[in-house]
Scaffold this motif. Structure first.
Motif, PDB file in Angstrom:
ATOM      1  N   GLU A 264      -9.714   1.985  12.007  1.00  0.00           N
ATOM      2  CA  GLU A 264      -8.508   2.284  11.232  1.00  0.00           C
ATOM      3  C   GLU A 264      -7.755   1.003  10.926  1.00  0.00           C
ATOM      4  O   GLU A 264      -7.785   0.047  11.699  1.00  0.00           O
ATOM      5  N   LEU A 265      -7.086   1.004   9.786  1.00  0.00           N
ATOM      6  CA  LEU A 265      -6.305  -0.131   9.310  1.00  0.00           C
ATOM      7  C   LEU A 265      -4.920   0.396   8.973  1.00  0.00           C
ATOM      8  O   LEU A 265      -4.801   1.481   8.383  1.00  0.00           O
ATOM      9  N   TYR A 266      -3.888  -0.337   9.349  1.00  0.00           N
ATOM     10  CA  TYR A 266      -2.502   0.057   9.081  1.00  0.00           C
ATOM     11  C   TYR A 266      -1.837  -1.035   8.253  1.00  0.00           C
ATOM     12  O   TYR A 266      -1.871  -2.200   8.641  1.00  0.00           O
ATOM     13  N   ILE A 267      -1.240  -0.632   7.109  1.00  0.00           N
ATOM     14  CA  ILE A 267      -0.523  -1.604   6.291  1.00  0.00           C
ATOM     15  C   ILE A 267       0.971  -1.281   6.288  1.00  0.00           C
ATOM     16  O   ILE A 267       1.370  -0.131   6.455  1.00  0.00           O
ATOM     17  N   GLU A 268       1.758  -2.340   6.095  1.00  0.00           N
ATOM     18  CA  GLU A 268       3.199  -2.172   5.908  1.00  0.00           C
ATOM     19  C   GLU A 268       3.394  -1.676   4.485  1.00  0.00           C
ATOM     20  O   GLU A 268       3.002  -2.341   3.524  1.00  0.00           O
ATOM     21  N   PHE A 269       3.963  -0.468   4.358  1.00  0.00           N
ATOM     22  CA  PHE A 269       4.146   0.129   3.040  1.00  0.00           C
ATOM     23  C   PHE A 269       5.353   1.059   3.077  1.00  0.00           C
ATOM     24  O   PHE A 269       5.457   1.900   3.968  1.00  0.00           O
ATOM     25  N   GLY A 270       6.251   0.892   2.125  1.00  0.00           N
ATOM     26  CA  GLY A 270       7.399   1.785   2.002  1.00  0.00           C
ATOM     27  C   GLY A 270       8.315   1.810   3.209  1.00  0.00           C
ATOM     28  O   GLY A 270       8.874   2.844   3.538  1.00  0.00           O
ATOM     29  N   GLY A 271       8.447   0.680   3.891  1.00  0.00           N
ATOM     30  CA  GLY A 271       9.343   0.602   5.039  1.00  0.00           C
ATOM     31  C   GLY A 271       8.747   1.120   6.336  1.00  0.00           C
ATOM     32  O   GLY A 271       9.431   1.232   7.344  1.00  0.00           O
ATOM     33  N   GLY A 272       7.469   1.449   6.318  1.00  0.00           N
ATOM     34  CA  GLY A 272       6.800   1.930   7.528  1.00  0.00           C
ATOM     35  C   GLY A 272       5.344   1.494   7.528  1.00  0.00           C
ATOM     36  O   GLY A 272       4.959   0.585   6.791  1.00  0.00           O
ATOM     37  N   LEU A 273       4.548   2.161   8.328  1.00  0.00           N
ATOM     38  CA  LEU A 273       3.119   1.857   8.401  1.00  0.00           C
ATOM     39  C   LEU A 273       2.334   3.015   7.796  1.00  0.00           C
ATOM     40  O   LEU A 273       2.632   4.180   8.052  1.00  0.00           O
ATOM     41  N   THR A 274       1.344   2.677   6.995  1.00  0.00           N
ATOM     42  CA  THR A 274       0.442   3.668   6.411  1.00  0.00           C
ATOM     43  C   THR A 274      -0.949   3.427   6.971  1.00  0.00           C
ATOM     44  O   THR A 274      -1.437   2.303   6.957  1.00  0.00           O
ATOM     45  N   GLU A 275      -1.562   4.496   7.462  1.00  0.00           N
ATOM     46  CA  GLU A 275      -2.861   4.419   8.136  1.00  0.00           C
ATOM     47  C   GLU A 275      -3.992   4.779   7.178  1.00  0.00           C
ATOM     48  O   GLU A 275      -3.879   5.711   6.384  1.00  0.00           O
ATOM     49  N   PHE A 276      -5.086   4.041   7.299  1.00  0.00           N
ATOM     50  CA  PHE A 276      -6.307   4.343   6.557  1.00  0.00           C
ATOM     51  C   PHE A 276      -7.473   4.362   7.522  1.00  0.00           C
ATOM     52  O   PHE A 276      -7.728   3.383   8.214  1.00  0.00           O
ATOM     53  N   LYS A 277      -8.177   5.476   7.559  1.00  0.00           N
ATOM     54  CA  LYS A 277      -9.441   5.531   8.295  1.00  0.00           C
ATOM     55  C   LYS A 277     -10.507   4.905   7.398  1.00  0.00           C
ATOM     56  O   LYS A 277     -10.406   4.949   6.172  1.00  0.00           O
ATOM     57  N   GLU A 278     -11.530   4.341   7.997  1.00  0.00           N
ATOM     58  CA  GLU A 278     -12.560   3.659   7.213  1.00  0.00           C
ATOM     59  C   GLU A 278     -13.175   4.582   6.152  1.00  0.00           C
ATOM     60  O   GLU A 278     -13.434   4.156   5.039  1.00  0.00           O
ATOM     61  N   SER A 279     -13.343   5.846   6.459  1.00  0.00           N
ATOM     62  CA  SER A 279     -13.946   6.792   5.515  1.00  0.00           C
ATOM     63  C   SER A 279     -13.036   7.110   4.327  1.00  0.00           C
ATOM     64  O   SER A 279     -13.498   7.672   3.333  1.00  0.00           O
ATOM     65  N   GLU A 280     -11.746   6.761   4.424  1.00  0.00           N
ATOM     66  CA  GLU A 280     -10.792   7.024   3.340  1.00  0.00           C
ATOM     67  C   GLU A 280     -10.688   5.859   2.361  1.00  0.00           C
ATOM     68  O   GLU A 280      -9.998   5.967   1.351  1.00  0.00           O
ATOM     69  N   ILE A 281     -11.351   4.752   2.667  1.00  0.00           N
ATOM     70  CA  ILE A 281     -11.238   3.540   1.853  1.00  0.00           C
ATOM     71  C   ILE A 281     -12.451   3.393   0.945  1.00  0.00           C
ATOM     72  O   ILE A 281     -13.589   3.387   1.410  1.00  0.00           O
ATOM     73  N   LYS A 282     -12.167   3.263  -0.351  1.00  0.00           N
ATOM     74  CA  LYS A 282     -13.240   3.024  -1.322  1.00  0.00           C
ATOM     75  C   LYS A 282     -13.484   1.534  -1.507  1.00  0.00           C
ATOM     76  O   LYS A 282     -14.619   1.074  -1.589  1.00  0.00           O
ATOM     77  N   GLU A 283     -12.363   0.768  -1.568  1.00  0.00           N
ATOM     78  CA  GLU A 283     -12.477  -0.671  -1.837  1.00  0.00           C
ATOM     79  C   GLU A 283     -11.302  -1.417  -1.223  1.00  0.00           C
ATOM     80  O   GLU A 283     -10.182  -0.914  -1.203  1.00  0.00           O
ATOM     81  N   ILE A 284     -11.567  -2.638  -0.750  1.00  0.00           N
ATOM     82  CA  ILE A 284     -10.525  -3.516  -0.211  1.00  0.00           C
ATOM     83  C   ILE A 284     -10.656  -4.868  -0.888  1.00  0.00           C
ATOM     84  O   ILE A 284     -11.748  -5.421  -0.968  1.00  0.00           O
ATOM     85  N   GLU A 285      -9.513  -5.382  -1.375  1.00  0.00           N
ATOM     86  CA  GLU A 285      -9.476  -6.735  -1.957  1.00  0.00           C
ATOM     87  C   GLU A 285      -8.322  -7.496  -1.335  1.00  0.00           C
ATOM     88  O   GLU A 285      -7.236  -6.951  -1.174  1.00  0.00           O
ATOM     89  N   GLU A 286      -8.577  -8.752  -0.993  1.00  0.00           N
ATOM     90  CA  GLU A 286      -7.491  -9.615  -0.506  1.00  0.00           C
ATOM     91  C   GLU A 286      -6.640 -10.062  -1.678  1.00  0.00           C
ATOM     92  O   GLU A 286      -7.160 -10.368  -2.738  1.00  0.00           O
ATOM     93  N   GLU A 287      -5.329 -10.081  -1.470  1.00  0.00           N
ATOM     94  CA  GLU A 287      -4.399 -10.568  -2.491  1.00  0.00           C
ATOM     95  C   GLU A 287      -3.838 -11.901  -2.039  1.00  0.00           C
ATOM     96  O   GLU A 287      -3.761 -12.180  -0.857  1.00  0.00           O
ATOM     97  N   LYS A 288      -3.442 -12.695  -2.995  1.00  0.00           N
ATOM     98  CA  LYS A 288      -2.874 -14.011  -2.672  1.00  0.00           C
ATOM     99  C   LYS A 288      -1.387 -13.954  -2.706  1.00  0.00           C
ATOM    100  O   LYS A 288      -0.757 -13.180  -3.305  1.00  0.00           O
TER     101      LYS A 288
END
Length: 64
Positions: A40-64
């Protein structure tokens, strides 16, 4: 798909429904420690943390 080097990085995540999310990775959870049995991966989003399980992710890209 979820890599430890993502921790602290800004990512663009596209989920399996096609929704795009932008945020900084605040926490990673290996499959061996998660309740779901998936990595699982958690990102800071909308003032809190949003969780993503690996099966819920289609694509990941790093941003600069």
């Amino acid at each position: 798909m979820i890599k430890t080097e993502y921790l602290g990085k800004k990512l663009k995540i596209t989920d399996i429904d096609g929704r795009v999310w932008h945020g900084k990775v605040a926490m990673l959870m290996p499959a061996s420690q998660s309740d779901s049995g998936e990595s699982e991966l958690y990102i800071e989003f909308g003032g809190g943390l949003t969780e993503f399980k690996e099966s819920e992710i289609k694509e990941i890209e790093e941003e600069k």
